[in-house]
Motif scaffolding. Structure first.
Motif, mmCIF file in Angstrom:
data_model
loop_
_atom_site.group_PDB
_atom_site.id
_atom_site.type_symbol
_atom_site.label_atom_id
_atom_site.label_comp_id
_atom_site.label_asym_id
_atom_site.label_seq_id
_atom_site.Cartn_x
_atom_site.Cartn_y
_atom_site.Cartn_z
ATOM 1 N N SER A 48 28.572 -10.612 13.725
ATOM 2 C CA SER A 48 27.322 -9.877 13.891
ATOM 3 C C SER A 48 26.546 -10.278 15.143
ATOM 4 C CB SER A 48 26.438 -10.094 12.663
ATOM 5 O OG SER A 48 27.146 -9.766 11.486
ATOM 6 N N VAL A 49 25.629 -9.408 15.513
ATOM 7 C CA VAL A 49 24.709 -9.696 16.617
ATOM 8 C C VAL A 49 23.678 -10.713 16.117
ATOM 9 C CG1 VAL A 49 23.134 -8.699 18.316
ATOM 10 C CG2 VAL A 49 25.042 -7.320 17.424
ATOM 11 N N LYS A 50 23.396 -11.716 16.936
ATOM 12 C CA LYS A 50 22.464 -12.780 16.556
ATOM 13 C C LYS A 50 21.144 -12.640 17.308
ATOM 14 C CE LYS A 50 25.300 -15.109 13.871
ATOM 15 N NZ LYS A 50 26.514 -14.290 13.974
ATOM 16 N N ASP A 51 20.088 -13.141 16.694
ATOM 17 C CA ASP A 51 18.760 -13.123 17.298
ATOM 18 C C ASP A 51 18.565 -14.396 18.131
ATOM 19 O OD1 ASP A 51 15.797 -13.633 17.510
ATOM 20 O OD2 ASP A 51 15.732 -11.702 16.479
ATOM 21 N N ARG A 52 18.248 -14.220 19.398
ATOM 22 C CA ARG A 52 18.085 -15.357 20.316
ATOM 23 C C ARG A 52 16.972 -16.296 19.861
ATOM 24 N NH1 ARG A 52 19.869 -15.866 25.374
ATOM 25 N NH2 ARG A 52 20.430 -13.637 25.454
ATOM 26 N N ASN A 53 15.940 -15.763 19.241
ATOM 27 C CA ASN A 53 14.777 -16.567 18.876
ATOM 28 C C ASN A 53 14.952 -17.311 17.559
ATOM 29 O OD1 ASN A 53 13.403 -15.617 21.192
ATOM 30 N ND2 ASN A 53 12.773 -13.767 20.090
ATOM 31 N N THR A 54 15.593 -16.656 16.582
ATOM 32 C CA THR A 54 15.683 -17.253 15.248
ATOM 33 C C THR A 54 17.051 -17.833 14.928
ATOM 34 O OG1 THR A 54 16.385 -15.191 14.166
ATOM 35 C CG2 THR A 54 14.003 -15.538 14.457
ATOM 36 N N GLY A 55 18.082 -17.376 15.637
ATOM 37 C CA GLY A 55 19.439 -17.798 15.333
ATOM 38 C C GLY A 55 20.046 -17.034 14.169
ATOM 39 N N GLY A 56 19.229 -16.237 13.497
ATOM 40 C CA GLY A 56 19.722 -15.426 12.390
ATOM 41 C C GLY A 56 20.248 -14.093 12.883
ATOM 42 N N LEU A 57 20.364 -13.134 11.968
ATOM 43 C CA LEU A 57 20.846 -11.808 12.346
ATOM 44 C C LEU A 57 19.817 -11.083 13.195
ATOM 45 C CD1 LEU A 57 22.431 -10.510 9.013
ATOM 46 C CD2 LEU A 57 23.609 -11.465 10.999
ATOM 47 N N ALA A 60 18.934 -10.101 21.832
ATOM 48 C CA ALA A 60 20.208 -9.998 21.128
ATOM 49 C C ALA A 60 21.286 -10.849 21.792
ATOM 50 C CB ALA A 60 20.653 -8.539 21.084
ATOM 51 N N ILE A 61 22.024 -11.579 20.983
ATOM 52 C CA ILE A 61 23.167 -12.366 21.454
ATOM 53 C C ILE A 61 24.426 -11.814 20.791
ATOM 54 C CG2 ILE A 61 24.272 -14.629 21.441
ATOM 55 C CD1 ILE A 61 21.539 -15.899 21.477
ATOM 56 N N PHE A 62 25.436 -11.551 21.613
ATOM 57 C CA PHE A 62 26.712 -11.034 21.121
ATOM 58 C C PHE A 62 27.742 -12.164 21.199
ATOM 59 C CE2 PHE A 62 24.197 -7.500 22.591
ATOM 60 C CZ PHE A 62 24.416 -6.511 21.646
ATOM 61 N N PRO A 63 28.033 -12.818 20.092
ATOM 62 C CA PRO A 63 28.883 -14.013 20.117
ATOM 63 C C PRO A 63 30.282 -13.790 20.695
ATOM 64 C CG PRO A 63 27.727 -13.853 18.024
ATOM 65 C CD PRO A 63 27.490 -12.567 18.741
ATOM 66 N N ALA A 64 30.833 -12.574 20.537
ATOM 67 C CA ALA A 64 32.200 -12.322 21.010
ATOM 68 C C ALA A 64 32.249 -11.876 22.465
ATOM 69 C CB ALA A 64 32.865 -11.269 20.124
ATOM 70 N N HIS A 65 31.107 -11.852 23.125
ATOM 71 C CA HIS A 65 31.048 -11.412 24.519
ATOM 72 C C HIS A 65 31.795 -12.389 25.425
ATOM 73 C CE1 HIS A 65 28.482 -10.669 28.357
ATOM 74 N NE2 HIS A 65 29.552 -9.873 28.339
ATOM 75 N N LYS A 66 32.726 -11.858 26.204
ATOM 76 C CA LYS A 66 33.462 -12.681 27.159
ATOM 77 C C LYS A 66 32.738 -12.670 28.505
ATOM 78 C CE LYS A 66 37.695 -11.116 24.925
ATOM 79 N NZ LYS A 66 38.874 -10.226 25.068
ATOM 80 N N ALA A 67 32.784 -13.757 29.198
ATOM 81 C CA ALA A 67 32.106 -13.871 30.492
ATOM 82 C C ALA A 67 32.549 -12.755 31.426
ATOM 83 C CB ALA A 67 32.403 -15.230 31.120
ATOM 84 N N GLY A 68 31.568 -12.054 31.977
ATOM 85 C CA GLY A 68 31.850 -10.992 32.934
ATOM 86 C C GLY A 68 32.179 -9.648 32.322
ATOM 87 N N GLN A 69 32.363 -9.586 31.024
ATOM 88 C CA GLN A 69 32.709 -8.320 30.360
ATOM 89 C C GLN A 69 31.465 -7.456 30.185
ATOM 90 O OE1 GLN A 69 34.007 -8.686 26.274
ATOM 91 N NE2 GLN A 69 35.395 -6.944 26.447
#
Length: 420
Positions: free
Chosen positions: A174-183, A237-246
């Motif tokens: 899932s997409v994570k919240d930069r501020n809370t670390g939750g969803l 929003a943080i996308f954990p599966a994001h690859k560098a440069g993608q």
């Protein structure tokens, strides 16, 4: 030879008695012998949510479902049917509408934007996240058989990235919240899955394969994109599966190709719903990862959602796009055709058209506004379309009768203009 003659006789009998693929006559109004089947008089007086479809006696095993007997993909006249409508008596009203009008296809929610399913699934991820706890139609196979008997082309709609059930039960996807670390959640508090994550797309592809095995003849993926949220919200929003440069565009393009490849063994059309503006935007990906060429170069069919109410003020030179259904749809589809023309073997274009009124935004969408959109598609040479109403409520006056002829709204317009 005797066996062959017997088989041929059975097939001929099935073809002659079928209410489905080979028959377009009106429902027989002769009172049936079976008292459990309502008479024509009963239908006239019954509440609309209790109407039943009259089926002539036929055995489903004789109904031929080979693709050669189905509507060609370039001649689809479809309705969106939500999972609740499909699983309720409302389905019989919609089948009856298809029997009597030009409609020949239903787009049916197999997985909607809540993450719930149409029927119990054996896909492991669905079982793990409890998606079987909120199925809408446990008798989905029998209902699909009814569609086949009536010659209705069944399309499975599967929502990909907007899946709060999957997001909440598999937070690692899932997409994570930069501020809370939750969803991370969108403006209406919905959690999204990470569109960079291969597993998210594979889950939808597995559901699609299962739907085909059940009897769906086409699979259609929606929300094949990143969230359409304001920039300041997306910054959290943080996308954990994001690859560098993608980039988002690269992620969507790669996964659209992945879906197509995974479903190749099933030999069914693989189609995608995309924003209508994608066809008219010549730079960027609308901030959601969608670029027209990335879809039409891979998909069998692309369905741009060209709803006039969704275009911004001034689009195509019109101050009030929602009040110009013909001109907005025609302009959008001309852009789509122009973008596809240089690409050999590009996907068929089958637009989603607006069959709803958006809140208090005028005008109200009557059969006239709906038919104007269909006319716009026809005027640029597009013969397929799907009407979208989130409640799956459709106005007969916008539709032409089975077998040809003008729709009620076209006849009214013709009479008003002296027969022109």
């Amino acid at each position: 030879m005797a066996v062959v003659r017997q088989v041929v006789a059975l097939l001929l009998a099935a073809l002659l008695t079928s209410r489905g693929l080979f028959s377009q006559e009106p429902v027989d109004s002769t009172p049936p012998a079976d008292p459990s089947i309502p008479t024509a008089e009963a239908i006239e007086t019954a509440p609309v949510d209790q109407l039943k479809v009259l089926l002539r006696p036929t055995e489903i095993r004789y109904v031929q479902q080979e693709s050669v007997l189905l509507p060609p993909s370039a001649n689809i006249k479809g309705l969106y049917v939500n999972a609740w409508a499909f699983g309720s008596p409302k389905l019989w009203q919609l089948v009856r509408l298809a029997d009597e009008t030009e409609i020949n296809a239903f787009v049916i929610d197999v997985k909607d934007d809540t993450g719930c399913l149409l029927y119990p699934s054996e896909v492991p991820t669905a079982e793990q996240i409890g998606a079987n706890a909120c199925v809408r139609a446990k008798d989905a196979k029998a209902r699909l058989d009814t569609l086949a008997a009536h010659g209705i082309y069944a399309i499975a709609r599967i929502v990909v990235a907007k899946d709060p059930r999957l997001a909440e039960r598999k937070p690692q996807w899932s997409v994570k919240d930069r501020n809370t670390g939750g969803l991370w959640r969108d403006r209406i508090n919905i959690a999204w899955v990470d569109a960079y994550n291969d597993s998210v797309w594979i889950y939808s592809a597995q559901l699609a394969a299962e739907a085909v095995r059940m009897g769906f003849q086409e699979v259609q993926f929606d929300y094949v994109r990143f969230p359409d949220e304001p920039r300041e919200r997306m910054a959290t929003a943080i996308f954990p599966a994001h690859k560098a440069g993608q980039t988002q565009r690269e992620a969507v393009r790669e996964h659209v190709a992945l879906m197509k490849e995974r479903l190749r063994p099933y030999s069914v059309p693989v189609t995608f719903d995309i924003f209508g503006l994608t066809a008219s935007t010549t730079s960027g990906d609308l901030g959601i990862g969608q670029v027209w060429e990335d879809f039409v170069s891979v998909a069998d069919v692309v369905l741009p959602m060209v709803y006039p109410s969704h275009y911004y003020r001034g689009a195509f030179g019109y101050a009030w796009p929602n009040g110009q259904p013909y001109h907005i749809v025609r302009s959008a589809l001309k852009d789509a055709l122009q973008r596809s023309r240089p690409l050999p073997g590009s996907a068929e274009i089958r637009p989603f058209l607006q069959a709803f009124t958006l809140g208090r935004r005028l005008p109200r969408y009557t059969p006239f506004e709906i038919r104007e959109q269909i006319r716009a598609a026809e005027d640029v040479g597009i013969t397929s379309w799907v009407l979208w109403n989130p409640r799956s409520v459709y106005q007969r006056g916008a539709l032409r009768p089975k077998g040809g002829g003008a729709s009620p709204v076209e006849r009214t317009a013709s009479n008003a203009s002296g027969g022109r």
